[in-house]
Design a protein around this motif. Structure first.
Motif, PDB file in Angstrom:
ATOM      1  N   MET A   4       0.811  -1.213   0.000  1.00  0.00           N
ATOM      2  CA  MET A   4       0.000   0.000   0.000  1.00  0.00           C
ATOM      3  C   MET A   4       0.849   1.271   0.000  1.00  0.00           C
ATOM      4  O   MET A   4       0.479   2.266  -0.629  1.00  0.00           O
ATOM      5  CB  MET A   4      -0.964  -0.002   1.192  1.00  0.00           C
ATOM      6  N   ALA A   5       1.977   1.244   0.684  1.00  0.00           N
ATOM      7  CA  ALA A   5       2.847   2.428   0.706  1.00  0.00           C
ATOM      8  C   ALA A   5       3.398   2.699  -0.694  1.00  0.00           C
ATOM      9  O   ALA A   5       3.423   3.852  -1.151  1.00  0.00           O
ATOM     10  CB  ALA A   5       3.977   2.235   1.711  1.00  0.00           C
ATOM     11  N   ALA A   7       2.051   1.712  -3.527  1.00  0.00           N
ATOM     12  CA  ALA A   7       0.936   2.101  -4.386  1.00  0.00           C
ATOM     13  C   ALA A   7       0.577   3.568  -4.165  1.00  0.00           C
ATOM     14  O   ALA A   7       0.373   4.325  -5.122  1.00  0.00           O
ATOM     15  CB  ALA A   7      -0.271   1.207  -4.130  1.00  0.00           C
ATOM     16  N   SER A   8       0.504   3.967  -2.916  1.00  0.00           N
ATOM     17  CA  SER A   8       0.177   5.354  -2.605  1.00  0.00           C
ATOM     18  C   SER A   8       1.224   6.305  -3.179  1.00  0.00           C
ATOM     19  O   SER A   8       0.889   7.328  -3.791  1.00  0.00           O
ATOM     20  CB  SER A   8       0.064   5.522  -1.093  1.00  0.00           C
ATOM     21  N   ARG A   9       2.471   5.948  -2.987  1.00  0.00           N
ATOM     22  CA  ARG A   9       3.563   6.785  -3.498  1.00  0.00           C
ATOM     23  C   ARG A   9       3.541   6.822  -5.027  1.00  0.00           C
ATOM     24  O   ARG A   9       3.663   7.884  -5.637  1.00  0.00           O
ATOM     25  CB  ARG A   9       4.892   6.232  -2.990  1.00  0.00           C
ATOM     26  N   LEU A  11       1.020   6.236  -7.122  1.00  0.00           N
ATOM     27  CA  LEU A  11      -0.137   6.961  -7.644  1.00  0.00           C
ATOM     28  C   LEU A  11      -0.002   8.468  -7.418  1.00  0.00           C
ATOM     29  O   LEU A  11      -0.431   9.265  -8.254  1.00  0.00           O
ATOM     30  CB  LEU A  11      -1.421   6.429  -7.010  1.00  0.00           C
ATOM     31  N   SER A  12       0.600   8.841  -6.297  1.00  0.00           N
ATOM     32  CA  SER A  12       0.831  10.267  -6.030  1.00  0.00           C
ATOM     33  C   SER A  12       1.772  10.864  -7.080  1.00  0.00           C
ATOM     34  O   SER A  12       1.526  11.954  -7.610  1.00  0.00           O
ATOM     35  CB  SER A  12       1.416  10.436  -4.628  1.00  0.00           C
ATOM     36  N   TRP A 110       2.471   3.123 -12.940  1.00  0.00           N
ATOM     37  CA  TRP A 110       1.515   3.814 -12.066  1.00  0.00           C
ATOM     38  C   TRP A 110       0.635   4.772 -12.857  1.00  0.00           C
ATOM     39  O   TRP A 110      -0.540   4.954 -12.539  1.00  0.00           O
ATOM     40  CB  TRP A 110       2.246   4.502 -10.919  1.00  0.00           C
TER      41      TRP A 110
END
Length: 192
Positions: A4-5, A7-9, A11-12, A110
């Motif tokens: 998740m970290a 993925a979050s990074r 996508l950001s 991403w």
């Protein structure tokens, strides 16, 4: 299991690139491990892709056998996520930019999540038949143009290359996508 970290990074950074923030490239971890993790984007995008397949089924009929349709679309999906990175490996090597390959593929993967997400509302509008066909086609063309520019921008920034080679990367990606789509369409038609 999705990191998740990561993925979050990812996508950001993809969102910042969509806003044409060239500095976002510097925030990409260009390691092989980061590149490998970026293929988790395919898992993140899978539900959106499945929705697109359903929404587009009137335009692109699926095989009447649901298992066959699932298999065809699944193979096409996996092929779509692997064919271009493989082609890009050869292209970056030919350009002498191998040191930037992992950064490029990480950004590219991403960014694909955002691209798939962007087409969902347009496909929903087309499937709903609430808007005139001309509006749907114009919206789809504008979105496609935006996505092409987005891919061009990512190639230029991530690979640190000039416009013409960046257009080459975009063209190869587009051609591979069209070939995969044509193969899927043919396989669905054979089952009917």
């Amino acid at each position: 299991m999705i990191d998740m970290a990561a993925a979050s990074r990812g996508l950001s950074i993809a969102w910042r690139l969509a806003r044409l923030d060239a500095t976002a490239i510097r925030d990409i971890d260009g390691s092989v491990e980061s590149c490998r993790r970026s293929f988790q984007a395919a898992i993140v995008a899978a539900p959106l892709f499945a929705l697109l397949v359903v929404l587009r089924s009137a335009e692109h009929p699926l095989s009447p056998d649901p298992w066959r349709a699932f298999f065809i679309e699944g193979i096409g999906y996996v092929t779509g996520w692997t064919a271009f990175p493989l082609a890009a490996w050869y292209l970056t090597r030919a350009l002498g930019k191998m040191q930037r390959y992992t950064t490029y593929i990480t950004a590219y993967n991403w960014a694909n999540v955002l691209q798939v997400a962007a087409f969902v509302p347009v496909s929903a509008l087309a499937a709903s038949e609430l808007a005139p066909d001309a509006i749907v086609v114009l919206t789809a063309l504008l979105l496609t143009g935006g996505v092409i520019y987005y891919q061009f921008f990512i190639a230029r920034m991530a690979l640190d290359i000039e416009s013409l080679p960046a257009l080459g990367f975009v063209a190869v990606d587009l051609i591979l996508g069209l070939l995969i789509d044509a193969a899927e369409t043919t396989l669905h038609a054979i089952g009917q």
